[in-house]
Scaffold this active site. Structure first.
Site, mmCIF file in Angstrom:
data_model
loop_
_atom_site.group_PDB
_atom_site.id
_atom_site.type_symbol
_atom_site.label_atom_id
_atom_site.label_comp_id
_atom_site.label_asym_id
_atom_site.label_seq_id
_atom_site.Cartn_x
_atom_site.Cartn_y
_atom_site.Cartn_z
ATOM 1 N N ASN A 88 33.194 33.246 45.887
ATOM 2 C CA ASN A 88 33.513 31.828 45.840
ATOM 3 C C ASN A 88 32.800 31.071 46.959
ATOM 4 O O ASN A 88 31.818 30.371 46.751
ATOM 5 C CB ASN A 88 35.029 31.607 45.904
ATOM 6 C CG ASN A 88 35.446 30.188 45.562
ATOM 7 O OD1 ASN A 88 36.555 29.947 45.149
ATOM 8 N ND2 ASN A 88 34.566 29.200 45.678
ATOM 9 N N LYS A 97 45.091 37.801 39.227
ATOM 10 C CA LYS A 97 44.508 38.292 40.475
ATOM 11 C C LYS A 97 45.620 38.221 41.508
ATOM 12 O O LYS A 97 46.020 37.142 41.949
ATOM 13 C CB LYS A 97 43.311 37.431 40.903
ATOM 14 C CG LYS A 97 42.730 37.861 42.234
ATOM 15 C CD LYS A 97 41.671 36.905 42.750
ATOM 16 C CE LYS A 97 41.448 37.155 44.231
ATOM 17 N NZ LYS A 97 40.526 36.198 44.829
#
Lengths: 65, 256
Positions: free
Chosen positions: B206, B96
């Site tokens: 998240n 990522k």
């Protein structure tokens, strides 16, 4: 010899990156290493000699988003 | 089921592993979310605490695939070096890719992002770029070798939802065959459902889960919302209209 280990001054007699990891009891740990901003893969650690003032980074898995 | 770089992906929820109240709650939230992919990072390891080793053991026990990030990197060199370190530690070509360009909004430096994506793709990485909804940047990332795009919904951790739904809809329309993941800015399950209704393939979360009062319950809530949003998209929703249209048939209505 004094190196900078993860941002802090560190006195060591270890001549190579591999030896520093052994000295710190990281020999079997899951870590990645860099010296002076350059990635050093596991196979290269034994032949990576350290010099006074080298910046050594030892990174491990951590929480991330 | 869709794919990231040829790997089938069962759950459309990707979950970050940071900021949970405890490792146990992180593990419970991962299980409750049903995710098959979690994001992880690399940080300096302390010889005394060895926290990274414990964390890695916890993640391995969960049996999920990991997507390492280059969070906190502000230069191409830093991001590329971090990616190489992550590939060795985590044993995956997935990365990522974050190249942060601005400290207040944590928005990507898209120029550095494209450059780093090209370097890493050429080196065999499978890059998941954290980008904006900008179409031209998206084109450049695909040219650089990216086969997944991860535009932000809003600044990381802001919980604002989809700041530019029009731009995200346009991005989806321009790239119908590229897996698109909303990465960052989601606060509520309804935000995630909205993105899925736009046809996005997955959501990366998240803070919205980890910092909720009950992260495990919130993980379940997001899992339900993401599934509902996807079903809504696949079911081909009606067009919105300005005026009412009676749903009850007028034929046969009594003359009273």
């Amino acid at each position: 010899m004094k190196i900078i280990l993860n941002g802090n001054p560190h006195e060591t007699q270890a001549p190579t990156l591999d030896a520093v990891l052994v000295e710190l009891d990281f020999a079997d740990a899951v870590v990645a290493t860099a010296v002076n901003g350059t990635f050093v893969n596991a196979a290269e650690r034994a032949e990576t000699r350290l010099a006074d003032g080298d910046q050594v980074e030892i990174l491990a898995p951590m929480q991330g988003g | 089921m869709f794919e990231f770089y040829g790997t089938p992906v069962a759950s459309r929820l990707l979950l970050g592993t940071a900021q949970y109240p405890s490792p146990a709650i992180l593990a419970d939230a991962v299980r409750a979310s049903g995710t098959g992919i979690v994001t992880v990072s690399l940080r300096r390891e302390s010889a005394a605490e060895r926290g990274g080793q414990d964390f890695w053991a916890l993640i391995k026990a969960l049996g999920v695939r990991v997507l390492p990030n280059t969070a906190g990197c502000h230069s191409v060199r830093e991001a590329v070096t971090t990616a190489h370190m992550a590939r060795e530690v985590f044993g995956t070509p997935w990365i990522k890719l974050e190249v942060i360009g601005e400290q207040d909004t944590l928005q990507p430096d898209v120029f550095g992002l494209v450059e780093a994506a090209r370097i890493l793709s050429d080196d065999g990485f499978e890059v998941f770029p954290y980008t904006t909804e900008d179409l031209v940047v998206a084109e450049r990332l695909i040219e650089a070798g990216c086969k997944v795009l991860m535009p932000w919904g809003a600044p990381i951790g802001s919980g604002r939802g989809l700041n530019n739904a029009y731009g995200l809809r346009t991005l989806r329309a321009h790239f119908p065959d590229i897996p698109l993941v909303i990465d960052a800015g989601i606060g509520l399950p309804s935000h995630a459902a909205e993105a899925m209704e736009l046809g996005y393939d997955a959501i990366l979360l998240n803070t919205a889960v980890a910092k909720a009062g009950d992260p495990v319950m919130m993980a379940r809530a997001f899992a339900g919302a993401i599934e509902a949003g996807r079903l809504g998209f696949e079911a081909d929703p009606i067009e919105a209209r300005d005026m009412a249209a009676p749903s009850t048939p007028l034929m046969g209505k009594a003359f009273l």
